[in-house]
Design an enzyme around this catalytic site. Structure first.
Site, PDB file in Angstrom:
ATOM      1  N   SER A 185      37.621  39.072  39.055  1.00 54.54           N
ATOM      2  CA  SER A 185      37.795  37.963  38.129  1.00 54.54           C
ATOM      3  C   SER A 185      36.580  37.038  38.151  1.00 54.54           C
ATOM      4  O   SER A 185      36.051  36.736  39.219  1.00 54.54           O
ATOM      5  CB  SER A 185      39.045  37.160  38.493  1.00 54.54           C
ATOM      6  OG  SER A 185      40.175  37.971  38.326  1.00 54.54           O
TER       7      SER A 185
ATOM      8  N   ASP B 205      39.239  43.368  29.881  1.00 53.16           N
ATOM      9  CA  ASP B 205      39.913  43.037  31.145  1.00 53.16           C
ATOM     10  C   ASP B 205      40.688  44.205  31.752  1.00 53.16           C
ATOM     11  O   ASP B 205      40.698  44.344  32.965  1.00 53.16           O
ATOM     12  CB  ASP B 205      40.856  41.853  30.937  1.00 53.16           C
ATOM     13  CG  ASP B 205      41.229  41.154  32.246  1.00 53.16           C
ATOM     14  OD1 ASP B 205      40.311  40.794  33.012  1.00 53.16           O
ATOM     15  OD2 ASP B 205      42.427  40.994  32.525  1.00 53.16           O
TER      16      ASP B 205
ATOM     17  N   ARG C 211      40.138  28.528  30.091  1.00 51.37           N
ATOM     18  CA  ARG C 211      40.178  29.804  29.361  1.00 51.37           C
ATOM     19  C   ARG C 211      40.297  29.624  27.854  1.00 51.37           C
ATOM     20  O   ARG C 211      40.909  28.681  27.386  1.00 51.37           O
ATOM     21  CB  ARG C 211      41.384  30.610  29.842  1.00 51.37           C
ATOM     22  CG  ARG C 211      41.361  30.971  31.324  1.00 51.37           C
ATOM     23  CD  ARG C 211      40.752  32.311  31.571  1.00 51.37           C
ATOM     24  NE  ARG C 211      40.475  32.563  32.986  1.00 51.37           N
ATOM     25  CZ  ARG C 211      40.138  33.767  33.462  1.00 51.37           C
ATOM     26  NH1 ARG C 211      40.024  34.796  32.656  1.00 51.37           N
ATOM     27  NH2 ARG C 211      39.863  33.922  34.742  1.00 51.37           N
TER      28      ARG C 211
ATOM     29  N   ARG D 181      45.628  31.866  39.018  1.00 52.24           N
ATOM     30  CA  ARG D 181      46.576  32.760  39.668  1.00 52.24           C
ATOM     31  C   ARG D 181      46.809  32.298  41.109  1.00 52.24           C
ATOM     32  O   ARG D 181      45.904  31.798  41.760  1.00 52.24           O
ATOM     33  CB  ARG D 181      46.038  34.198  39.666  1.00 52.24           C
ATOM     34  CG  ARG D 181      46.120  34.888  38.303  1.00 52.24           C
ATOM     35  CD  ARG D 181      45.656  36.338  38.383  1.00 52.24           C
ATOM     36  NE  ARG D 181      44.244  36.447  38.688  1.00 52.24           N
ATOM     37  CZ  ARG D 181      43.736  36.744  39.881  1.00 52.24           C
ATOM     38  NH1 ARG D 181      44.544  36.994  40.906  1.00 52.24           N
ATOM     39  NH2 ARG D 181      42.440  36.813  40.064  1.00 52.24           N
TER      40      ARG D 181
ATOM     41  N   HIS E 112      41.421  47.223  36.343  1.00 50.50           N
ATOM     42  CA  HIS E 112      40.886  45.915  35.935  1.00 50.50           C
ATOM     43  C   HIS E 112      39.476  46.140  35.373  1.00 50.50           C
ATOM     44  O   HIS E 112      38.490  45.819  36.025  1.00 50.50           O
ATOM     45  CB  HIS E 112      40.843  45.011  37.176  1.00 50.50           C
ATOM     46  CG  HIS E 112      40.616  43.559  36.907  1.00 50.50           C
ATOM     47  ND1 HIS E 112      40.116  42.700  37.866  1.00 50.50           N
ATOM     48  CD2 HIS E 112      40.817  42.807  35.804  1.00 50.50           C
ATOM     49  CE1 HIS E 112      40.032  41.490  37.366  1.00 50.50           C
ATOM     50  NE2 HIS E 112      40.447  41.516  36.114  1.00 50.50           N
TER      51      HIS E 112
ATOM     52  N   CYS F 116      33.569  37.606  37.186  1.00 51.13           N
ATOM     53  CA  CYS F 116      32.329  38.279  37.603  1.00 51.13           C
ATOM     54  C   CYS F 116      31.652  39.041  36.474  1.00 51.13           C
ATOM     55  O   CYS F 116      30.799  39.893  36.737  1.00 51.13           O
ATOM     56  CB  CYS F 116      32.595  39.205  38.777  1.00 51.13           C
ATOM     57  SG  CYS F 116      33.018  38.306  40.283  1.00 51.13           S
TER      58      CYS F 116
ATOM     59  N   LYS G 149      48.564  40.675  33.784  1.00 52.67           N
ATOM     60  CA  LYS G 149      48.321  41.167  35.146  1.00 52.67           C
ATOM     61  C   LYS G 149      49.569  41.801  35.758  1.00 52.67           C
ATOM     62  O   LYS G 149      49.486  42.826  36.426  1.00 52.67           O
ATOM     63  CB  LYS G 149      47.835  40.023  36.042  1.00 52.67           C
ATOM     64  CG  LYS G 149      46.578  39.311  35.523  1.00 52.67           C
ATOM     65  CD  LYS G 149      45.396  40.228  35.392  1.00 52.67           C
ATOM     66  CE  LYS G 149      44.108  39.428  35.167  1.00 52.67           C
ATOM     67  NZ  LYS G 149      42.955  40.324  34.986  1.00 52.67           N
TER      68      LYS G 149
ATOM     69  N   TYR H 295      50.584  28.970  34.070  1.00 48.71           N
ATOM     70  CA  TYR H 295      49.220  29.467  33.910  1.00 48.71           C
ATOM     71  C   TYR H 295      49.202  30.952  33.494  1.00 48.71           C
ATOM     72  O   TYR H 295      50.005  31.751  34.007  1.00 48.71           O
ATOM     73  CB  TYR H 295      48.406  29.283  35.210  1.00 48.71           C
ATOM     74  CG  TYR H 295      47.086  29.991  35.120  1.00 48.71           C
ATOM     75  CD1 TYR H 295      46.039  29.426  34.388  1.00 48.71           C
ATOM     76  CD2 TYR H 295      46.902  31.250  35.663  1.00 48.71           C
ATOM     77  CE1 TYR H 295      44.846  30.112  34.230  1.00 48.71           C
ATOM     78  CE2 TYR H 295      45.712  31.936  35.511  1.00 48.71           C
ATOM     79  CZ  TYR H 295      44.684  31.363  34.798  1.00 48.71           C
ATOM     80  OH  TYR H 295      43.514  32.047  34.620  1.00 48.71           O
TER      81      TYR H 295
HETATM   82  P1  GTP Z   1      38.327  37.621  34.362  1.00 51.58           P
HETATM   83  O1  GTP Z   1      38.541  37.431  32.906  1.00 51.58           O
HETATM   84  O2  GTP Z   1      38.799  36.493  35.215  1.00 51.58           O
HETATM   85  O3  GTP Z   1      38.855  38.938  34.891  1.00 51.58           O
HETATM   86  O4  GTP Z   1      36.711  37.616  34.625  1.00 51.58           O
HETATM   87  P2  GTP Z   1      35.495  38.343  33.895  1.00 51.58           P
HETATM   88  O5  GTP Z   1      35.055  39.466  34.785  1.00 51.58           O
HETATM   89  O6  GTP Z   1      35.792  38.664  32.489  1.00 51.58           O
HETATM   90  O7  GTP Z   1      34.354  37.256  33.966  1.00 51.58           O
HETATM   91  P3  GTP Z   1      33.401  36.644  32.813  1.00 51.58           P
HETATM   92  O8  GTP Z   1      32.751  37.703  31.962  1.00 51.58           O
HETATM   93  O9  GTP Z   1      34.166  35.639  32.076  1.00 51.58           O
HETATM   94  O10 GTP Z   1      32.254  35.979  33.694  1.00 51.58           O
HETATM   95  C1  GTP Z   1      32.450  34.814  34.354  1.00 51.58           C
HETATM   96  C2  GTP Z   1      31.220  34.224  34.952  1.00 51.58           C
HETATM   97  O11 GTP Z   1      30.197  35.176  35.260  1.00 51.58           O
HETATM   98  C3  GTP Z   1      30.572  33.198  34.047  1.00 51.58           C
HETATM   99  O12 GTP Z   1      30.281  32.073  34.826  1.00 51.58           O
HETATM  100  C4  GTP Z   1      29.311  33.883  33.570  1.00 51.58           C
HETATM  101  O13 GTP Z   1      28.328  32.955  33.259  1.00 51.58           O
HETATM  102  C5  GTP Z   1      28.938  34.739  34.764  1.00 51.58           C
HETATM  103  N1  GTP Z   1      28.163  35.924  34.376  1.00 51.58           N
HETATM  104  C6  GTP Z   1      28.539  36.919  33.558  1.00 51.58           C
HETATM  105  N2  GTP Z   1      27.562  37.848  33.426  1.00 51.58           N
HETATM  106  C7  GTP Z   1      26.541  37.430  34.199  1.00 51.58           C
HETATM  107  C8  GTP Z   1      25.250  37.958  34.507  1.00 51.58           C
HETATM  108  O14 GTP Z   1      24.846  39.009  34.036  1.00 51.58           O
HETATM  109  N3  GTP Z   1      24.473  37.232  35.384  1.00 51.58           N
HETATM  110  C9  GTP Z   1      24.901  36.066  35.927  1.00 51.58           C
HETATM  111  N4  GTP Z   1      24.103  35.425  36.747  1.00 51.58           N
HETATM  112  N5  GTP Z   1      26.106  35.524  35.648  1.00 51.58           N
HETATM  113  C10 GTP Z   1      26.912  36.199  34.814  1.00 51.58           C
HETATM  114 MN    MN Z   2      37.440  38.134  31.303  1.00 54.04          MN
HETATM  115 MN    MN Z   3      40.838  39.720  34.839  1.00 56.11          MN
END
Ligand code: GTP
Ligand code: MN
Ligand code: MN
Length: 616
Positions: free
Chosen positions: A280, A305, A398, A89, A258, A282, A238, A229
């Site tokens: 994002s 999401d 992705r 983004r 979100h 996280c 979004k 993208y």
């Molecule tokens: P968007 O789809 O962009 O909105 O992000 P999201 O919030 O869905 O993020 P996602 O679940 O894909 O997590 C992305 C990153 O966070 C990856 O690198 C994971 O390995 C890391 N991650 C997720 N959960 C944990 C956790 O409990 N501990 C740690 N250390 N890392 C985590």
């Molecule tokens: Mn996600």
């Molecule tokens: Mn997102």
């Protein structure tokens, strides 16, 4: 509440050839107007049929945009590499073009609507030359919802059509309903901005150096230019479901957030629904599909999401996931961290963008398996070996996969009324300060927690990575209006309804580090322990202790049975460090000052009370 089990099933009822004329006058007029401006070689109305998917994906393979994966490994699935400059983004190119500048607030880019339209009309002039213009009727949420949320995306990108077909309910059935009911729809115009002159060869990923991602909130309209993208180009996601929908929610008394949505069932069979907002990259997709490490607890997925939340007749806050697919961060997704995502993509029918390609026609990324394959084609199309200096996959690569393939999809996903939310979690990526879990005293305090949420930036947006920034409710890039007004809207949600029926709010942080930089909390499946604690707090089964920042688990309240974490480490993960928090106060103060008069006074009161408690 009666569960409506109607599922979405695209059926062809007629041929939508380029000669198709919609009976919806406003829609047809808009299509004609866009075609006259962008001057495409042809027009295709998207039907959403399996035959059409085959046609489209064959064309994408032919064009070199897609590489078909091995049928035995990932059936009906494709590898795709974007232009290396078009991978995330673009927040600095994203605009909220409200009539009044003040309505965009201090967190959004703004330009006067007329000025933006003039500028972009020049960009769109002839921008689809030599390309097919696709018309994608779509609905976010259920087609048979009490308030079906229609949109029509016009795009010159077949990649966008394929991805939108996965991510939203699209096609003939949707168009039929728009036409039959004369419904209004969100017009969403997208062009990659790369017209083809006669005889000019195309590139696998056409895009432009000039990018604009623009929302016109009053007109409920989206214009996007220059990027292919996902977050910039799949306009149902979004742009519509967060930026435009947040404005609709403000005007109509609901929330577009979100947030993931999950269903948690205890060993006794008690069901709770949890929504969680993390910025994002996280951990939303991970938590939405988490496999609990604690005996007898199960998690089912409703969304990973976006959550739309409305107050139901019983006064509770009901959430639906408006999406139809998963657009998940690939790196870090593996059998150890998110087995359910792995099971979801294993069924195929997916598009993988900017990951690595294996020699036997499968995909790989960092974190999928402990050992990397001996040889790969990296996301830039180069030979890659474990000795290579660069990562094989872009950090924001992705997977795009139908949510129906998720083996733990909750049956309530099909209920157009959604599920009643019991708890809302806010969370971010913070190395220090923020404890593993803190409970808000009430909705206003919960809104304060959300409004002050902070996180280190990730690769999901272009720009520096690892910088702490405030990301209110994980919505910083997605609030379609003044963020101060958005906070007021959150406060008013409880004021205008019965707060006692509203979810409890918690603030979590899976990312706190020790002195050596290691994570204090193991995260992933172990996060189920925090979910259990949240449920037991709601039920009054475990105790919490008051601290200056909120309620934290009393000794023994968090189930640590069988957890491989030392008491010392756990104490550090849970600790409320008054000095760290005192250092946080000037930053929060500075953040709140941005909003001037628009910041609800109760949030200043919350900050003053926090300050006083820290000094006490
Ligand atoms: P968007 O789809 O962009 O909105 O992000 P999201 O919030 O869905 O993020 P996602 O679940 O894909 O997590 C992305 C990153 O966070 C990856 O690198 C994971 O390995 C890391 N991650 C997720 N959960 C944990 C956790 O409990 N501990 C740690 N250390 N890392 C985590
Ligand atoms: Mn996600
Ligand atoms: Mn997102």
């Amino acid at each position: 509440m009666a569960a409506d089990t109607t599922t979405y099933d695209p059926v062809t009822t007629s041929d939508l050839s380029s000669a198709y004329r919609s009976t919806h006058a406003e829609l047809q007029a808009w299509v004609d107007e866009v075609a006259a401006l962008t001057k495409p070689a042809s027009i295709t109305w998207i039907e959403g049929t399996p035959e059409e998917w085959v046609r489209l994906t064959d064309e994408l393979v032919e064009a070199g945009t897609f590489v078909r994966l091995d049928e035995t490994k990932k059936p009906n699935s494709f590898w795709c590499a974007s232009d290396p400059t078009d991978v995330a983004r673009v927040e600095d190119r994203t605009f909220i073009c409200s009539v009044d500048e003040t309505d965009a607030g201090p967190t959004n880019n703004w330009m006067a609507p007329a000025e933006m339209k003039k500028l972009m009309t020049e960009l769109y002039d002839g921008s689809m030359r030599g390309r097919t213009m696709y018309v994608i009727p779509f609905v976010m949420g259920h087609l048979d919802s009490a308030h079906p949320m229609f949109g029509v995306e016009i795009t010159d990108s077949a990649y966008v059509v394929a991805s939108m077909t996965v991510m939203a309910r699209v096609g003939r059935q949707v168009l039929d309903k728009i036409e039959a009911t004369g419904a209004s729809f969100v017009p969403a115009l997208h062009s990659v901005g790369a017209p083809l002159e006669p005889g000019q060869a195309d590139v696998p990923w056409p895009c432009s150096d000039t990018k604009y991602i623009v929302q016109f909130p009053e007109e409920r309209m989206i214009w996007s230019f220059g990027s292919g993208y996902g977050g910039n180009a799949l306009l149902g996601k979004k742009c519509y479901s967060l930026r435009i929908a947040s404005v609709m929610g403000r005007d109509e008394g609901w929330l577009a957030e979100h947030m993931l949505i999950l269903k948690l069932t205890s060993p006794e069979g008690d069901v709770k629904y949890v929504a969680a907002a993390f910025p994002s990259a996280c951990g939303k997709t991970n938590l939405a599909m988490v496999e609990p490490t604690i005996e007898g607890w199960t998690v089912e997925t409703l969304g990973d999401d976006i959550a739309w939340m409305r107050v139901g007749a019983d006064g509770r806050l009901y959430a639906v996931n408006p999406e139809f697919g998963l657009f998940g961060v690939a790196p870090g997704t593996g059998w150890d961290t998110n087995a359910n995502a792995m099971r979801t993509i294993a069924q195929g029918n997916s598009v993988f963008t900017n990951v690595a390609l294996t020699d036997d026609g499968d995909i790989w990324w960092e974190g999928m398996t402990e050992d990397a394959p001996a040889h790969l084609t990296d996301w830039k199309g180069r030979d890659w070996t474990p000795e290579s200096e660069e990562l094989s996959s872009h950090p924001n690569s992705r997977f795009c996969t139908p949510i129906r393939q998720c083996p733990i999809l909750a049956p309530e996903y099909d209920d157009p009324n959604g599920v009643p939310i019991d708890a809302i979690l806010f969370g971010g990526r913070r190395k220090t300060t923020i404890p593993l879990v803190t409970e808000a005293r009430d909705w206003t305090h919960g809104t304060f927690m959300g409004a002050t949420l902070s996180s280190e930036t990730t690769a999901a947006a272009t720009g520096a990575v690892g910088v702490v920034r405030r990301d209110p409710m994980a919505m910083l890039p997605f609030i379609g209006y003044d963020a101060g007004d958005y906070f007021s809207h959150w406060i008013s949600m409880a004021k205008n309804n019965d707060e006692s029926k509203f979810p409890k709010v918690f603030y979590v942080n899976w990312f706190r580090r020790d002195e050596d930089g290691g994570f204090l909390w193991p995260g992933f499946g172990e996060n189920s322990r925090v979910l259990k604690y949240v449920v037991e707090r709601i039920e009054g089964k475990v105790d919490a202790v008051e601290t200056p920042i909120g309620l934290v688990p009393a000794a023994g309240a968090l189930d640590t049975d069988g957890l491989d974490v030392s008491d010392e480490q756990l104490a550090k993960a849970l600790a409320v460090d008054v000095d760290e928090w005192k250092a946080e106060i000037p930053q929060i103060n500075e953040w709140f000052e941005k909003f001037g008069d628009k910041l609800p006074a109760v949030l200043w009161t919350e900050l003053d009370a926090l300050k006083a408690r820290l000094e006490a």
